[in-house]
Design a protein around this motif. Structure first.
Motif, PDB file in Angstrom:
ATOM      1  N   TRP A  98      53.932 -44.596 -48.468  1.00  0.00           N
ATOM      2  CA  TRP A  98      53.999 -45.702 -48.743  1.00  0.00           C
ATOM      3  C   TRP A  98      53.513 -46.203 -50.260  1.00  0.00           C
ATOM      4  CZ3 TRP A  98      55.082 -48.841 -45.763  1.00  0.00           C
ATOM      5  CH2 TRP A  98      55.130 -48.901 -43.981  1.00  0.00           C
TER       6      TRP A  98
ATOM      7  N   GLU B 190      55.238 -43.805 -52.356  1.00  0.00           N
ATOM      8  CA  GLU B 190      56.452 -44.151 -52.828  1.00  0.00           C
ATOM      9  C   GLU B 190      57.377 -45.355 -52.642  1.00  0.00           C
ATOM     10  OE1 GLU B 190      58.462 -41.541 -54.524  1.00  0.00           O
ATOM     11  OE2 GLU B 190      56.218 -40.630 -55.473  1.00  0.00           O
ATOM     12  N   GLU B 191      57.083 -45.753 -51.654  1.00  0.00           N
ATOM     13  CA  GLU B 191      58.206 -46.263 -50.723  1.00  0.00           C
ATOM     14  C   GLU B 191      57.743 -47.862 -51.748  1.00  0.00           C
ATOM     15  OE1 GLU B 191      60.779 -48.683 -48.773  1.00  0.00           O
ATOM     16  OE2 GLU B 191      60.878 -46.635 -48.696  1.00  0.00           O
ATOM     17  N   LEU B 192      56.640 -48.209 -51.724  1.00  0.00           N
ATOM     18  CA  LEU B 192      56.396 -49.121 -52.883  1.00  0.00           C
ATOM     19  C   LEU B 192      55.973 -49.059 -54.230  1.00  0.00           C
ATOM     20  CD1 LEU B 192      53.448 -50.731 -50.021  1.00  0.00           C
ATOM     21  CD2 LEU B 192      55.310 -51.404 -50.352  1.00  0.00           C
TER      22      LEU B 192
ATOM     23  N   GLN C  21      59.882 -45.178 -55.860  1.00  0.00           N
ATOM     24  CA  GLN C  21      60.591 -45.204 -55.844  1.00  0.00           C
ATOM     25  C   GLN C  21      61.404 -46.741 -55.167  1.00  0.00           C
ATOM     26  OE1 GLN C  21      63.341 -42.263 -54.802  1.00  0.00           O
ATOM     27  NE2 GLN C  21      61.344 -40.684 -55.440  1.00  0.00           N
ATOM     28  N   LYS C  22      60.355 -47.555 -55.506  1.00  0.00           N
ATOM     29  CA  LYS C  22      60.509 -48.523 -55.189  1.00  0.00           C
ATOM     30  C   LYS C  22      61.193 -49.315 -56.195  1.00  0.00           C
ATOM     31  CE  LYS C  22      60.525 -53.045 -52.887  1.00  0.00           C
ATOM     32  NZ  LYS C  22      61.536 -52.803 -51.836  1.00  0.00           N
TER      33      LYS C  22
ATOM     34  N   SER D 226      64.511 -48.110 -57.342  1.00  0.00           N
ATOM     35  CA  SER D 226      65.793 -48.416 -56.734  1.00  0.00           C
ATOM     36  C   SER D 226      65.755 -50.315 -57.044  1.00  0.00           C
ATOM     37  CB  SER D 226      65.281 -48.613 -55.200  1.00  0.00           C
ATOM     38  OG  SER D 226      64.357 -49.713 -55.113  1.00  0.00           O
ATOM     39  N   GLN D 227      65.187 -50.624 -57.489  1.00  0.00           N
ATOM     40  CA  GLN D 227      65.778 -52.321 -57.745  1.00  0.00           C
ATOM     41  C   GLN D 227      66.027 -51.482 -59.379  1.00  0.00           C
ATOM     42  OE1 GLN D 227      64.831 -55.083 -56.538  1.00  0.00           O
ATOM     43  NE2 GLN D 227      64.126 -54.102 -55.017  1.00  0.00           N
TER      44      GLN D 227
END
Length: 576
Positions: A529, A531-533, A536-537, A540-541
């Motif tokens: 989580w 990394e996802e938020l 990495q988030k 990607s943005q």
């Protein structure tokens, strides 16, 4: 002429010359009561100086001399023992790095440079334990490295606490720290670091596991380098732990370690592990006498123990080498007929370990036990001291019975002999020191003899306990292997013979509970989580925005838009 010699022999000559030089310097420093403190300013940046400090006194010089003497003989011994290794120079370089790290630790009065030597010992010991590359060696190396990392963390925290004193040169502050409340924190951390390096309970399981290393490495590690680093550190910090609650805790833990190792060695059948457990027992003895406030006596036993323990490992290596790398003592026997010189060296080292009068171990061990008898010590610790001494003699005589006296049980066709003269020369030189080293050191370190005043019963107790241990060790272990197998089925014997289940708790327990849950947490949180938020988030943005901007600048839309704006501007001007 020198360049025609092998790298092993060159290293041996260099280390032997350095050992003799530091020995003479150490004797001179003892006689003149001199200390040299050197500060070397490496560089200065913005008025902040980075200074390397060295402390040369009789203690550091004598210890350095012994370390280099033993490592020189170990390297010379390795020239024949490691003859089958195609890259033996790599092995010698690792051993030299090991010795260099120990030198850093010995001459450093500064916690930062001590940490440098300490981490060097940990890293190189890992490389040496996994030298024979197999699964068992990798597991043993990981256990050794992770156990010693606890001590590294403790030293780092001690470095952080030393900031309160304005410098990391602890040698300046020992007298002051003994009246400071922060003494308890720093001394506790230093004791924790020493307990991990010297394998006291509960960190004992890595010491027998480290036997996966080549035998010359074991001779060096278990006599004068890695396992003695913790004892040496506490000798330097002994003013901090004298007459405190920490010293009482250390006395209890080291006494239990000594007792546990003595019991475990009586149930072990691996030759190298028996000698490793005897090292653990002697480390407990050093730590316990250190906790009682006799730092000089602990240092004396540290030096004498280094001599006969290195000799024990070298003799064990010669036996294993001749038996085709076989280590089970149940298959050995009658070595006194096949390898008489090795047997003589082995028995001298064994008797020195037992405290046989007028050998090296007698001068330090007997003095320690007599000082213990004279001290104000509780009955439990007194019982642990003398019972552990009896157990030491017991497993030593058991080892002699299996390897020297019993029948040879391995192969009818064998090639046991004393033909390895390179190994024999190293062993004979160490045997001379194992005989003479104790008396020479006692004359140097204690020019005024200690006054030991004891009743006859206590005075003869050491000899009585040692004699009883020897008789029991010989008589009990004359039993057949079938009896031993019958005994090994019981839970109590499994408990006593496996270091009180410490290896199982530290390997299986840590693998199945803390490490598994730690891995699960890393996968869910750090690599999940967060990394996802998080990283990495954001990545990607920002990537999307960057691609949009690139598209905007790289296509024809910008040209059309610009021309449209220009035409609108011209139209507005015309209309005006």
């Amino acid at each position: 002429m020198l360049w025609s010699l092998s790298f092993c022999v060159l290293s041996y000559i260099f280390l032997m010359l350095m050992s003799l030089s530091t020995l003479f310097l150490g004797v001179w420093f003892i006689m003149s009561d001199m200390v040299i403190f050197i500060e070397w300013e490496i560089f200065m940046m913005n008025s902040s100086a980075v200074i390397m400090t060295f402390l040369f006194d009789w203690m550091s010089l004598l210890f350095m001399s012994f370390v280099m003497f033993i490592s020189a003989l170990v390297i010379y011994y390795s020239d024949e023992y490691m003859k089958g290794d195609l890259v033996i120079n790599r092995f010698i370089i690792l051993v030299l790095m090991f010795v260099l790290s120990m030198m850093f630790l010995i001459i450093s009065p500064n916690l930062i440079s001590i940490l440098l030597g300490w981490d060097g010992l940990g890293l190189v010991s890992y490389c040496l334990v996994i030298y024979y590359q197999n699964v068992k060696s990798y597991n043993a190396g990981m256990l050794t490295a992770l156990s010693n990392r606890v001590g590294d963390v403790a030293l780092l925290m001690a470095v952080a606490w030393m900031l309160n004193f304005g410098s990391w040169n602890y040698i300046y502050y020992l007298d002051f720290m003994s009246i400071s409340w922060e003494m308890n924190v720093i001394s506790g951390l230093v004791v924790l670091a020493a307990m991990t390096s010297s394998a006291q309970i509960p960190f004992s399981s890595w010491l027998p596991a480290a036997m996966a290393a080549p035998t010359p490495v074991s001779a060096l590690v278990h006599s004068s380098t890695l396992v003695t680093a913790g004892v040496y550190l506490l000798i330097r910090f002994n003013l901090l732990i004298c007459e405190t609650e920490i010293s009482k805790f250390l006395l209890l833990i080291s006494g239990l370690t000594m007792f546990m190792a003595g019991l475990g060695a009586n149930f072990e059948f691996d030759l190298k592990k028996i000698i490793a457990l005897s090292t653990l027992s002697q480390l407990g003895l050093m730590m316990s006498i250190l906790a009682m406030g006799y730092a000089k006596l602990a240092f004396f036993h540290l030096l004498t123990h280094a001599l006969f323990k290195a000799l024990l490992f070298m003799c064990a290596g010669a036996m294993i080498h001749n038996m085709g790398n076989f280590q089970d003592i149940r298959y050995m026997g009658s070595f006194c007929r096949q390898m008489p010189l090795t047997t003589i060296c082995f028995n001298v080292a064994n008797l020195a370990l037992c405290g046989m009068p007028f050998l090296a171990g007698f001068y330090s061990k007997d003095l320690i036990l007599e000082v213990t008898s004279m001290s104000n010590l509780n009955m439990f610790s007194f019982f642990l001291y003398f019972l552990s001494t009896g157990l030491t003699v017991c497993y030593s005589f058991r080892l002699s019975y299996y390897s020297m006296i019993g029948d040879f049980n391995y192969e009818v066709y064998h090639s046991l002999s004393d033909e390895g003269w390179i190994m024999l020369r190293s062993m004979i030189m160490l045997m001379v020191m194992a005989v003479l080293g104790g008396c020479l050191l006692s004359w140097m370190l204690f020019p005024s003899p200690m006054m030991i005043c004891l009743p006859l019963e206590l005075k003869t107790l050491v000899l009585v306990v040692s004699s009883l241990g020897g008789v029991l060790g010989y008589e009990i272990f004359k039993m057949c292997i079938s009896f031993e197998m019958m005994f090994k089925k019981s839970l109590s014997v499994n408990f006593l013979g496996s270091m009180w289940f410490m290896p199982f708790l530290f390997t299986y327990g840590s693998n199945h509970f803390p490490l598994w849950h730690g891995n699960f947490g890393v996968k869910i949180l750090d690599q999940g989580w967060s990394e996802e938020l998080g990283g990495q988030k954001l990545y990607s943005q920002f990537g999307k925005f960057s691609r949009l901007n690139q598209w905007w600048q790289s296509n024809s839309l910008s040209v059309y838009l610009l021309s449209f704006i220009i035409w609108v501007f011209i139209l507005v001007l015309v209309m005006i």
